[in-house]
Design an enzyme around this catalytic site. Structure first.
Site, PDB file in Angstrom:
ATOM      1  N   ASP A 109      36.522  35.258  43.314  1.00  7.59           N
ATOM      2  CA  ASP A 109      37.153  36.067  42.319  1.00  7.59           C
ATOM      3  C   ASP A 109      38.593  35.441  42.290  1.00  7.59           C
ATOM      4  OD1 ASP A 109      38.833  36.828  44.508  1.00  7.59           O
ATOM      5  OD2 ASP A 109      37.817  38.559  45.098  1.00  7.59           O
ATOM      6  N   ALA A 110      39.594  35.952  41.246  1.00  9.19           N
ATOM      7  CA  ALA A 110      40.942  35.336  41.047  1.00  9.19           C
ATOM      8  C   ALA A 110      41.696  35.127  42.106  1.00  9.19           C
ATOM      9  CB  ALA A 110      41.373  36.135  39.820  1.00  9.19           C
TER      10      ALA A 110
END
Length: 334
Positions: A109-110
């Site tokens: 994820d980011a």
């Protein structure tokens, strides 16, 4: 011998099997002008296959060369090919391919950084990601909150999450101060935000998450953030062996490249150039998006606004234009 359509397209570098299956379900794939369906098989590779209207060059098993990249993902990058908001993606920095495309082995994820693998072999990516293969992923995680021995036991024994039971294969304490503690944890599947959700179930918050290992491929210190390295043939064959794929005999790395991989300084320079190019592009877009000044402004208003501007004095003036009062150097030819 016939092969499933998604297997052939994955081998041809059009994505992992799951990605290709999604394309087929959305009606984006056609065979000889007819929309393809899940379950279609190809008896030979002489057919015309298109994705979104673009012809796909099908690759025979003997022609494919399996390549694998290790990428050190920084925080803030998205694991997607295209972002409608123009944010950075992990594919922006990767080397371009003449045929096929890079397929990511899983996602981060980011807000998660660390090791992310890419390959040109969609079948390899699919098998490495599949939970049945139980390939270990190790993370360094920093949590905020008090952690007890019972919490660690719960995480190792198993916790009921919204999508089923989940657990850590191993948890090792690496130190900490106050309410911040660092652990190394191991999982064998790649469910969405699984590490964060496991710690959340014990009432503590993950403040930093970094993947440091995938199988026996480690994130080494000589790979800076935003840099990538192509794995040697021995490492590629290790990944193929653990998922029961035949050994690869060819590589795109030269003999010199295998003896000495890219130096850290060279990778850092490449990353810096990419950062500068991206920042220049974004600066140019912001400049283009600025609202133009009104053209029909009265002369009195213009003079008034100019008179009301505060002129910098003292050190501030020198900081803004330190070369203003400096005589220009005469330009001479050598």
């Amino acid at each position: 011998m016939s092969e499933k359509l998604q297997k052939v397209l994955a081998r041809s570098g059009q994505g992992s099997r799951r990605e290709v299956e999604l394309m087929i379900q959305e009606g984006r794939v056609s065979i000889d002008g007819k929309v393809a369906h899940l379950g279609d098989r190809l008896d030979n590779l002489d057919v015309l296959v298109r994705i979104d209207g673009h012809k796909v060059d099908l690759v025979k098993p003997s022609e494919e060369v399996c390549r694998v990249l290790a990428y050190n993902k920084p925080e803030g990058e998205l694991c997607t090919r295209h972002d409608p908001e123009g944010r950075r993606t992990v594919f922006d920095r990767l080397p371009r391919l003449n045929e096929g495309r890079w397929v990511s082995v899983g996602r981060l994820d980011a807000n998660t950084s660390g090791l992310l693998l890419f390959t040109t072999d969609g079948e390899l990516a699919n098998r490495l990601m599949h939970p049945s293969r139980c390939v270990e992923r190790e993370y360094m995680v920093r949590v905020f909150g008090e952690v007890t021995e019972q919490m660690v036991k719960n995480l190792v024994n198993g916790v009921q999450l919204a999508d089923g039971m989940a657990r850590f294969e191993d948890v090792v304490y690496a130190g900490g101060e106050g309410m911040n503690h660092t652990f190394y944890v191991v999982i064998t599947e790649g469910r969405n935000r699984e590490v964060r959700r496991l710690w959340d179930s014990q009432g503590v918050t993950v403040s930093r998450l970094k993947r440091v290992r995938y199988g026996d491929i480690f994130l080494t210190k000589d790979l800076p953030r935003g840099g990538w390295l192509e794995l040697e043939l021995q490492e590629v064959n290790y990944l193929r062996e653990i998922v029961e794929l035949p050994e690869e005999t060819r590589t795109h790395l030269t003999v010199e490249g295998q003896k000495r991989k890219k130096g850290v300084r060279k990778i850092r320079r490449a990353v810096r150039r990419h950062e500068e190019r991206v920042s220049d592009d974004s600066r140019g877009r912001r400049r283009d998006n600025r609202r133009p000044a009104p053209q029909n402004q009265p002369a009195e208003d213009t003079a008034r606004s100019a008179g009301n501007k505060r002129k910098p004095t003292g050190n501030a003036a020198n900081r803004r234009n330190p070369l203003k009062n400096k005589p220009a150097k005469p330009r001479t030819r050598k």
